[in-house]
Structure formats: structure tokens, C-alpha cells
Design a protein around this motif. Sequence first.
Motif, PDB file in Angstrom:
ATOM      1  N   ALA A  79       0.828  -1.215   0.000  1.00  0.00           N
ATOM      2  CA  ALA A  79       0.000   0.000   0.000  1.00  0.00           C
ATOM      3  C   ALA A  79       0.859   1.260   0.000  1.00  0.00           C
ATOM      4  O   ALA A  79       0.490   2.268  -0.603  1.00  0.00           O
ATOM      5  CB  ALA A  79      -0.938  -0.004   1.198  1.00  0.00           C
ATOM      6  N   LEU A  80       1.996   1.212   0.665  1.00  0.00           N
ATOM      7  CA  LEU A  80       2.860   2.390   0.721  1.00  0.00           C
ATOM      8  C   LEU A  80       3.544   2.678  -0.606  1.00  0.00           C
ATOM      9  O   LEU A  80       3.877   3.830  -0.884  1.00  0.00           O
ATOM     10  CB  LEU A  80       3.902   2.233   1.833  1.00  0.00           C
ATOM     11  CG  LEU A  80       3.357   2.356   3.251  1.00  0.00           C
ATOM     12  CD1 LEU A  80       4.447   2.027   4.274  1.00  0.00           C
ATOM     13  CD2 LEU A  80       2.778   3.742   3.509  1.00  0.00           C
ATOM     14  N   ILE A  81       3.731   1.651  -1.429  1.00  0.00           N
ATOM     15  CA  ILE A  81       4.404   1.876  -2.716  1.00  0.00           C
ATOM     16  C   ILE A  81       3.443   1.881  -3.896  1.00  0.00           C
ATOM     17  O   ILE A  81       3.880   2.006  -5.033  1.00  0.00           O
ATOM     18  CB  ILE A  81       5.515   0.828  -2.965  1.00  0.00           C
ATOM     19  CG1 ILE A  81       4.934  -0.578  -3.043  1.00  0.00           C
ATOM     20  CG2 ILE A  81       6.596   0.920  -1.920  1.00  0.00           C
ATOM     21  CD1 ILE A  81       5.889  -1.612  -3.575  1.00  0.00           C
ATOM     22  N   ALA A  82       2.149   1.780  -3.630  1.00  0.00           N
ATOM     23  CA  ALA A  82       1.145   1.702  -4.708  1.00  0.00           C
ATOM     24  C   ALA A  82       1.292   2.892  -5.660  1.00  0.00           C
ATOM     25  O   ALA A  82       1.099   4.026  -5.254  1.00  0.00           O
ATOM     26  CB  ALA A  82      -0.257   1.666  -4.118  1.00  0.00           C
ATOM     27  N   PRO A  83       1.612   2.624  -6.935  1.00  0.00           N
ATOM     28  CA  PRO A  83       1.863   3.712  -7.871  1.00  0.00           C
ATOM     29  C   PRO A  83       0.619   4.291  -8.545  1.00  0.00           C
ATOM     30  O   PRO A  83       0.666   5.381  -9.066  1.00  0.00           O
ATOM     31  CB  PRO A  83       2.765   3.059  -8.918  1.00  0.00           C
ATOM     32  CG  PRO A  83       2.317   1.629  -8.923  1.00  0.00           C
ATOM     33  CD  PRO A  83       1.910   1.331  -7.494  1.00  0.00           C
ATOM     34  N   SER A  84      -0.483   3.559  -8.562  1.00  0.00           N
ATOM     35  CA  SER A  84      -1.654   4.055  -9.286  1.00  0.00           C
ATOM     36  C   SER A  84      -2.932   3.599  -8.597  1.00  0.00           C
ATOM     37  O   SER A  84      -2.903   2.765  -7.699  1.00  0.00           O
ATOM     38  CB  SER A  84      -1.641   3.544 -10.731  1.00  0.00           C
ATOM     39  OG  SER A  84      -1.718   2.135 -10.734  1.00  0.00           O
ATOM     40  N   THR A  85      -4.033   4.146  -9.055  1.00  0.00           N
ATOM     41  CA  THR A  85      -5.319   3.793  -8.456  1.00  0.00           C
ATOM     42  C   THR A  85      -6.009   2.713  -9.278  1.00  0.00           C
ATOM     43  O   THR A  85      -5.777   2.566 -10.472  1.00  0.00           O
ATOM     44  CB  THR A  85      -6.238   5.017  -8.341  1.00  0.00           C
ATOM     45  OG1 THR A  85      -6.474   5.528  -9.652  1.00  0.00           O
ATOM     46  CG2 THR A  85      -5.619   6.088  -7.470  1.00  0.00           C
ATOM     47  N   VAL A  86      -6.844   1.964  -8.615  1.00  0.00           N
ATOM     48  CA  VAL A  86      -7.633   0.900  -9.218  1.00  0.00           C
ATOM     49  C   VAL A  86      -9.093   1.218  -8.930  1.00  0.00           C
ATOM     50  O   VAL A  86      -9.419   1.601  -7.813  1.00  0.00           O
ATOM     51  CB  VAL A  86      -7.260  -0.467  -8.591  1.00  0.00           C
ATOM     52  CG1 VAL A  86      -8.159  -1.569  -9.100  1.00  0.00           C
ATOM     53  CG2 VAL A  86      -5.805  -0.787  -8.853  1.00  0.00           C
ATOM     54  N   PRO A  87      -9.999   1.082  -9.898  1.00  0.00           N
ATOM     55  CA  PRO A  87     -11.413   1.340  -9.600  1.00  0.00           C
ATOM     56  C   PRO A  87     -11.922   0.449  -8.469  1.00  0.00           C
ATOM     57  O   PRO A  87     -11.538  -0.718  -8.359  1.00  0.00           O
ATOM     58  CB  PRO A  87     -12.128   0.993 -10.906  1.00  0.00           C
ATOM     59  CG  PRO A  87     -11.078   1.079 -11.957  1.00  0.00           C
ATOM     60  CD  PRO A  87      -9.788   0.682 -11.283  1.00  0.00           C
ATOM     61  N   ILE A  88     -12.780   1.022  -7.643  1.00  0.00           N
ATOM     62  CA  ILE A  88     -13.408   0.293  -6.546  1.00  0.00           C
ATOM     63  C   ILE A  88     -14.901   0.277  -6.837  1.00  0.00           C
ATOM     64  O   ILE A  88     -15.546   1.324  -6.859  1.00  0.00           O
ATOM     65  CB  ILE A  88     -13.123   0.983  -5.200  1.00  0.00           C
ATOM     66  CG1 ILE A  88     -11.605   1.096  -4.980  1.00  0.00           C
ATOM     67  CG2 ILE A  88     -13.803   0.239  -4.060  1.00  0.00           C
ATOM     68  CD1 ILE A  88     -11.234   2.050  -3.870  1.00  0.00           C
ATOM     69  N   ARG A  89     -15.447  -0.905  -7.117  1.00  0.00           N
ATOM     70  CA  ARG A  89     -16.837  -0.992  -7.562  1.00  0.00           C
ATOM     71  C   ARG A  89     -17.573  -2.135  -6.872  1.00  0.00           C
ATOM     72  O   ARG A  89     -16.977  -3.107  -6.460  1.00  0.00           O
ATOM     73  CB  ARG A  89     -16.896  -1.211  -9.067  1.00  0.00           C
ATOM     74  CG  ARG A  89     -16.121  -0.190  -9.882  1.00  0.00           C
ATOM     75  CD  ARG A  89     -16.345  -0.401 -11.359  1.00  0.00           C
ATOM     76  NE  ARG A  89     -15.386   0.267 -12.190  1.00  0.00           N
ATOM     77  CZ  ARG A  89     -15.381   1.552 -12.480  1.00  0.00           C
ATOM     78  NH1 ARG A  89     -16.296   2.332 -11.965  1.00  0.00           N
ATOM     79  NH2 ARG A  89     -14.457   2.063 -13.270  1.00  0.00           N
ATOM     80  N   GLN A  90     -18.888  -1.968  -6.795  1.00  0.00           N
ATOM     81  CA  GLN A  90     -19.780  -3.021  -6.318  1.00  0.00           C
ATOM     82  C   GLN A  90     -20.748  -3.346  -7.452  1.00  0.00           C
ATOM     83  O   GLN A  90     -21.042  -2.487  -8.283  1.00  0.00           O
ATOM     84  CB  GLN A  90     -20.617  -2.569  -5.114  1.00  0.00           C
ATOM     85  CG  GLN A  90     -19.850  -2.368  -3.830  1.00  0.00           C
ATOM     86  CD  GLN A  90     -19.040  -1.083  -3.813  1.00  0.00           C
ATOM     87  OE1 GLN A  90     -17.852  -1.134  -3.615  1.00  0.00           O
ATOM     88  NE2 GLN A  90     -19.639   0.058  -4.039  1.00  0.00           N
ATOM     89  N   HIS A  91     -21.261  -4.568  -7.467  1.00  0.00           N
ATOM     90  CA  HIS A  91     -22.250  -4.935  -8.472  1.00  0.00           C
ATOM     91  C   HIS A  91     -23.226  -5.930  -7.883  1.00  0.00           C
ATOM     92  O   HIS A  91     -23.001  -6.524  -6.828  1.00  0.00           O
ATOM     93  CB  HIS A  91     -21.588  -5.497  -9.739  1.00  0.00           C
ATOM     94  CG  HIS A  91     -20.814  -6.754  -9.484  1.00  0.00           C
ATOM     95  ND1 HIS A  91     -21.397  -7.995  -9.492  1.00  0.00           N
ATOM     96  CD2 HIS A  91     -19.507  -6.962  -9.197  1.00  0.00           C
ATOM     97  CE1 HIS A  91     -20.494  -8.926  -9.248  1.00  0.00           C
ATOM     98  NE2 HIS A  91     -19.327  -8.313  -9.060  1.00  0.00           N
ATOM     99  N   ASP A  92     -24.366  -6.102  -8.579  1.00  0.00           N
ATOM    100  CA  ASP A  92     -25.383  -7.033  -8.106  1.00  0.00           C
ATOM    101  C   ASP A  92     -25.370  -8.338  -8.905  1.00  0.00           C
ATOM    102  O   ASP A  92     -26.321  -9.105  -8.853  1.00  0.00           O
ATOM    103  CB  ASP A  92     -26.771  -6.387  -8.172  1.00  0.00           C
ATOM    104  CG  ASP A  92     -27.202  -6.039  -9.588  1.00  0.00           C
ATOM    105  OD1 ASP A  92     -28.280  -5.448  -9.741  1.00  0.00           O
ATOM    106  OD2 ASP A  92     -26.480  -6.345 -10.560  1.00  0.00           O
ATOM    107  N   GLY A  93     -24.325  -8.568  -9.644  1.00  0.00           N
ATOM    108  CA  GLY A  93     -24.227  -9.749 -10.499  1.00  0.00           C
ATOM    109  C   GLY A  93     -24.437  -9.394 -11.967  1.00  0.00           C
ATOM    110  O   GLY A  93     -24.024 -10.118 -12.846  1.00  0.00           O
ATOM    111  N   ILE A  94     -25.074  -8.243 -12.190  1.00  0.00           N
ATOM    112  CA  ILE A  94     -25.313  -7.772 -13.562  1.00  0.00           C
ATOM    113  C   ILE A  94     -24.919  -6.313 -13.719  1.00  0.00           C
ATOM    114  O   ILE A  94     -24.182  -5.963 -14.615  1.00  0.00           O
ATOM    115  CB  ILE A  94     -26.801  -7.942 -13.952  1.00  0.00           C
ATOM    116  CG1 ILE A  94     -27.186  -9.422 -13.899  1.00  0.00           C
ATOM    117  CG2 ILE A  94     -27.065  -7.344 -15.338  1.00  0.00           C
ATOM    118  CD1 ILE A  94     -28.656  -9.671 -14.058  1.00  0.00           C
TER     119      ILE A  94
END
Length: 142
Positions: free
Chosen positions: A123-138
Motif C-alpha cells: 500500500a505504501l508503494i502503490a503507484p496508481s489507483t484501481v477502480p473500486i466498484r460493487q455490483h449485483d451480479g449484472i
Amino acid sequence: MPDSRHSVSVAGVVVDDQGRALLIQRRDNGHWEAPGGVLEQDEDIITGLRREVQEETGLDVTPTALTGVYKNMTRGIVALVFRCDAAAGSLRQSDETSAFRWVTADEVAELADEAFAIRVQDALIAPSTVPIRQHDGIHILG
């Protein structure tokens, strides 16, 4: 037939303006770790992350990046780890937390078990962001 169920946990690596990570010392075993815990069945990922960090530290956090996904092969636990900024609140002990410490990547390796230290180091060296998403299966939710 083997049990195929898994548990999902979340952890927040709260990073200060000096690039240090917040560790908690657990009351139950004395280990140093990033704050976090198991998601509840009806809870989305970000809500669970914020709840766990707030319960263990008193801080309200804003996740900025998913920095790693880890699986405890022995216990069947999948952990999602997020780099976070503290948005509000102040540190306070809880039923689960006996102490706090701000640490560098090198210091965490001296305090925490390898499986938990690497999460903070990633986490301290993380160079970029990643999307954080939730879904209902569809469909994507929120």
C-alpha cells in the motif's frame, strides 16, 4: 467434498502526510496490523472498510486505491487492502485495539508478521489507483 466457502475481509492502510502507515495493536493477540476485519453479508466493500477502520481507530477514512488482494490459503480468507486518507476523527482505543503506531515500510517489517507486513508495504508503494466498484451480479451499483 472440500468446503468451498470463503470469508472476505478488508483492511485500510491509513497513510499520513509523511508517508507512514497506521498500525493497530490487536487486544486479542498483541499483533500489529492495519485496521480491518470481515465484511458483513449485506455490506458493500467500501462501507465495510470504513466501518472496520472507524471501529478500530476512531478515524473516518477515504479509500484512494485498492492496493492488493490476498488469500489466506489455510483459513480461506480473501483480504482486500486499500490505501486510505484520514478524513476526520481522532485516534482512540477500542475493544479490539490497545495501541497505535505510525510506521515506515521498513518498520512494519520489524513489527508485523510477514503476511500482514507485505500488505502495508504494498500500500505504501502503490503507484496508481484501481477502480473500486460493487455490483449485483449484472449491474454496477453506485
